[in-house]
Structure formats: C-alpha cells, structure tokens
Motif scaffolding. Structure first.
Motif, mmCIF file in Angstrom:
data_model
loop_
_atom_site.group_PDB
_atom_site.id
_atom_site.type_symbol
_atom_site.label_atom_id
_atom_site.label_comp_id
_atom_site.label_asym_id
_atom_site.label_seq_id
_atom_site.Cartn_x
_atom_site.Cartn_y
_atom_site.Cartn_z
ATOM 1 N N VAL A 158 0.528 -1.194 0.012
ATOM 2 C CA VAL A 158 -0.236 0.106 -0.405
ATOM 3 C C VAL A 158 0.403 1.102 0.398
ATOM 4 O O VAL A 158 2.131 1.048 0.694
ATOM 5 N N SER A 159 0.669 2.291 -1.055
ATOM 6 C CA SER A 159 1.547 3.396 -0.623
ATOM 7 C C SER A 159 0.278 5.114 -0.771
ATOM 8 O O SER A 159 -0.572 4.808 -1.298
ATOM 9 N N VAL A 160 0.126 5.715 0.129
ATOM 10 C CA VAL A 160 -0.461 6.688 0.497
ATOM 11 C C VAL A 160 0.527 7.775 0.626
ATOM 12 O O VAL A 160 1.701 8.151 0.810
ATOM 13 N N THR A 161 0.179 8.834 -0.689
ATOM 14 C CA THR A 161 0.821 10.258 -0.512
ATOM 15 C C THR A 161 -0.355 11.065 0.001
ATOM 16 O O THR A 161 -1.498 11.388 -0.318
ATOM 17 N N ALA A 162 -0.068 11.463 1.523
ATOM 18 C CA ALA A 162 -0.680 12.596 2.054
ATOM 19 C C ALA A 162 -0.460 14.076 1.657
ATOM 20 O O ALA A 162 0.564 14.643 1.430
ATOM 21 N N PHE A 163 -1.425 14.780 1.898
ATOM 22 C CA PHE A 163 -1.344 15.962 1.407
ATOM 23 C C PHE A 163 -2.127 17.256 3.170
ATOM 24 O O PHE A 163 -3.075 16.931 3.423
ATOM 25 N N GLY A 164 -1.209 17.716 3.345
ATOM 26 C CA GLY A 164 -1.998 19.121 4.386
ATOM 27 C C GLY A 164 -1.742 20.405 4.799
ATOM 28 O O GLY A 164 -1.061 20.629 3.593
ATOM 29 N N LEU A 165 -2.138 21.405 5.532
ATOM 30 C CA LEU A 165 -2.287 22.820 5.378
ATOM 31 C C LEU A 165 -1.578 23.248 6.269
ATOM 32 O O LEU A 165 -1.326 22.723 7.698
ATOM 33 N N VAL A 166 -0.338 23.925 6.292
ATOM 34 C CA VAL A 166 1.266 24.414 6.886
ATOM 35 C C VAL A 166 0.256 26.468 6.965
ATOM 36 O O VAL A 166 0.984 27.206 5.741
ATOM 37 N N PRO A 167 0.018 27.363 7.974
ATOM 38 C CA PRO A 167 0.343 28.405 7.493
ATOM 39 C C PRO A 167 1.311 29.291 7.175
ATOM 40 O O PRO A 167 2.618 28.387 7.038
ATOM 41 N N ASP A 168 1.802 29.975 5.803
ATOM 42 C CA ASP A 168 2.766 29.997 5.100
ATOM 43 C C ASP A 168 3.706 30.510 6.028
ATOM 44 O O ASP A 168 3.593 31.229 6.320
ATOM 45 N N GLY A 169 4.731 30.197 5.162
ATOM 46 C CA GLY A 169 6.032 30.654 6.378
ATOM 47 C C GLY A 169 6.762 29.426 7.637
ATOM 48 O O GLY A 169 7.446 30.021 8.605
ATOM 49 N N ARG A 170 5.698 28.501 8.008
ATOM 50 C CA ARG A 170 5.627 27.705 9.861
ATOM 51 C C ARG A 170 5.916 26.575 9.089
ATOM 52 O O ARG A 170 5.884 25.862 10.857
ATOM 53 N N ARG A 171 6.503 25.944 8.068
ATOM 54 C CA ARG A 171 6.767 24.581 7.665
ATOM 55 C C ARG A 171 8.148 24.405 8.760
ATOM 56 O O ARG A 171 8.943 25.267 7.598
ATOM 57 N N PRO A 172 8.542 23.547 9.980
ATOM 58 C CA PRO A 172 9.888 24.021 10.474
ATOM 59 C C PRO A 172 10.875 22.391 9.805
ATOM 60 O O PRO A 172 9.672 21.030 9.181
ATOM 61 N N LEU A 173 11.932 22.793 9.520
ATOM 62 C CA LEU A 173 12.527 21.973 9.012
ATOM 63 C C LEU A 173 13.058 21.443 9.653
ATOM 64 O O LEU A 173 13.090 22.115 10.836
ATOM 65 N N ARG A 174 13.963 19.560 9.085
ATOM 66 C CA ARG A 174 14.931 19.369 9.755
ATOM 67 C C ARG A 174 16.085 20.449 10.422
ATOM 68 O O ARG A 174 16.703 19.976 11.019
ATOM 69 N N ALA A 175 16.016 21.459 9.578
ATOM 70 C CA ALA A 175 17.551 21.849 8.999
ATOM 71 C C ALA A 175 17.473 22.979 9.859
ATOM 72 O O ALA A 175 18.337 23.929 10.602
ATOM 73 N N GLY A 176 16.373 23.500 10.437
ATOM 74 C CA GLY A 176 16.317 24.263 11.678
ATOM 75 C C GLY A 176 16.821 24.605 13.387
ATOM 76 O O GLY A 176 16.922 25.522 13.635
ATOM 77 N N ALA A 177 17.246 23.293 13.665
ATOM 78 C CA ALA A 177 18.304 23.606 15.295
ATOM 79 C C ALA A 177 18.865 24.427 15.677
ATOM 80 O O ALA A 177 19.792 24.775 14.096
#
Length: 334
Positions: A136-155
C-alpha cells in the motif's frame, strides 16, 4: 486473507469500495483522470508519501483494517511533524491474486474510520495487481500557515529538545510479535502486553500537536526509524550536535518494566522504530508557551535534551551525568 467470494473487476472495485471514501468535491467521485485541490489563502501545501509492504512493514496476517490505518497514519505523522493539518490523500493499492472481497471491505472500513477521525478525504490513486505480497502506498497532503513549516535544518545551539508521547513501545511490541512469551520474562501484565502490541499495530499520529509545532518549533521530524537515529539525522541537517539525558525519556509503565527486567530492551527503546512521535527543537523563549499549547492539545511532551555545538550529528547520551556509549543505529531501508 479471508475466504474469497465472487470478486468485482477494477471498475466495480473502485465504485464499491473506494468511491465512498472520496468525500471531497475535488475528488470528482474518482470519475476523472486527476483530482483538484486549492489551498486556502495564507497556507502552503505539505506533501508526503510512504509505502508499506507485507512482510517488511507489517505482518501478512495483520487485520486488514489495521493495515489500512497504518498506511494512512504513518503519513499523517509526517504531516504533523511539519506542523500541517491533514487535508487529503492518494492511495495506490497492489493486491495479490488471492485477494478477497472480505479483506478489501475490512481494509476500506479502516480507511473510512480514520478519515472520520482525522478529517480528510480520499482524492484518487490507483489499484494494481502484484504477484508478490500486498503493498500500500499513500501520498498525503496537508496545510500549514505560510512560512511556518519547520524543517530538520532549523535547530540551533541552545535549543531545547522535546519528544511527544512515549518512546520504545512500538519496538517492544514488535519484539512481542516475534516472541510472544517475552512479556512473562519482562514481568508485565496482559493489559501492558496488549498496550505494547497495539502501539506497534496502530501508530498514533500526533495530529493535534500540528499547530503547536508550526507555531513554536525551530526544527521537527517524526520518530519512525528510532529515536537516536532520527535525532542524529536532524542534527546532521542542522549542522549541530545534541546532548540527551536518557533518564528523562518518556516511557510507558510497560516499557519501564521491560527495561528493568531486560537490559537488552534498551536497544529497542533507543534504536527501534515505529514510534511515530514528534521530535522537535525549540528556542528557550518558546518553551513555556509550547508546553502550555501541548497541554491544551492533550498531547504530553517531555524535554529530553539540548542542542549543542560540535560535529554535525554527534550525540552525547548520558544517564545520571554518566556518558554512555550508545550507537544511534539509524534504520536503513536498503
């Protein structure tokens, strides 16, 4: 799989089992070549995909509804770690020659239940035949306020490291699936054994924490391949190191008993996967508000360490101030 009855062809399969899951207008009742989705103003779309394969990511005799929920939830966990509220998903389902109507009915019932629980719709996908195991393969999508998606590279150095929920239960549950008598040597009750088994079978994506992560986290990811291995990945992406006090790790009562009885269980707790908790870093000035927001969302969060300077990805793991030699054991898919 369950005993087979008369099976529908692909068009009938889609109409009977999958079309009822396409509840959004953009899905066009799965009668078109593609679906449409327009993000609301002020939001960006976050996309993620994961595939699960029988005999690799789940046991072939797992209940069909649990397989469906696992396929969906591991993707919802990725969305939550990016601060995104789920909106919809695409599904590709590969069925072996011996698939049955009963199995597929249970599978879609599992999807329907989670769609209602998490507030999303099926938008499309594909059904194919395979001569191998079901996948089974799922591709999911969601919504985040502009500019508020935290990346792994932000620590950043000085950030506090937080973990949602508890860690290690799913890995211990897997050990119990492989060796059912282990719970006796661990001294845990039947209810505690069932808790560990359930944590492995049915991940709990921290969707209710998504808006809190979007608002306060400097970096974030979900723990799918082991706590220390995933923390190492986050630190490598951010070009920082981390100090972790394992005595602060949030553990369930069942996991604590297993660790007291079996030191080898520590490797499962620190390096085992499938927890699907959120690992996040926060600037110190956001900690109080983060904890309060998580409390209102009814998701427990625990501070487990701090981001420090040093070689990218290096972890300093201590217990009572004593440095431990614990390998990160990053899970590799190949």
């Amino acid at each position: 799989m369950a005993e087979a009855g008369e099976r529908p062809d692909e068009d009938e399969l889609i109409a009977r089992f999958l079309r009822p899951l396409a509840t959004s207008e953009g899905a066009a009742e799965l009668r078109d070549d593609a679906a449409g989705y327009a993000p609301p103003p002020g939001h960006e779309l976050v996309l993620t995909t994961d595939a699960i394969v029988a005999g690799v990511h789940f046991f072939p005799d797992d209940p069909a509804d649990a397989i469906a929920r696992r396929a969906l939830r591991v993707n919802l966990s990725d969305l939550a770690a990016k601060g995104a509220e789920p909106a919809g998903y695409l599904l590709t389902l590969a069925l072996p020659p011996d698939w049955t109507v009963n199995w597929l009915e249970a599978f879609t019932n599992g999807l329907r239940a989670d769609q209602q629980a998490f507030g999303l719709s099926l938008y499309g996908g594909d059904t194919v035949r395979t001569h191998g195991p079901v996948w089974v393969s799922v591709t999911a999508f969601g919504l985040v306020p502009d500019g508020r998606r935290p990346l792994r590279a932000g620590a950043r150095v000085g950030d506090c490291i937080y973990l949602s929920g508890s860690v290690g239960d799913a890995a211990l549950g897997l050990l119990l699936r492989q060796n059912p008598d282990l719970f006796k040597s661990w001294g845990i009750s039947i209810d505690e054994r069932d808790h560990l088994l359930d944590r492995y079978l049915k991940p709990q994506p921290r969707v209710r924490l998504a808006s809190t992560i979007a608002k306060f986290a400097s970096a974030s990811m979900d723990v799918s391949d082991g706590l220390l291995g995933d923390l190492e990945r986050l630190c490598e992406a951010s070009d920082v190191a981390a100090a972790v006090e394992i005595d602060n790790l949030p553990l369930s009562p069942a996991a604590r008993k297993a660790l007291r009885a079996d030191f080898d269980a520590q490797a499962a707790v620190l390096g085992g996967g499938d927890d699907y908790e959120i690992l996040a870093t926060l600037p110190p000035e956001h900690v109080k508000d983060f904890e309060e927001s998580a409390r209102r969302a009814r998701i427990p969060v625990t501070r487990i360490g701090e981001i420090v300077g040093g070689a990218a990805g290096r972890l300093r793991v201590t217990s009572g101030g004593r440095v431990l030699n614990v390998p990160a054991r990053k899970y590799q898919h190949f």
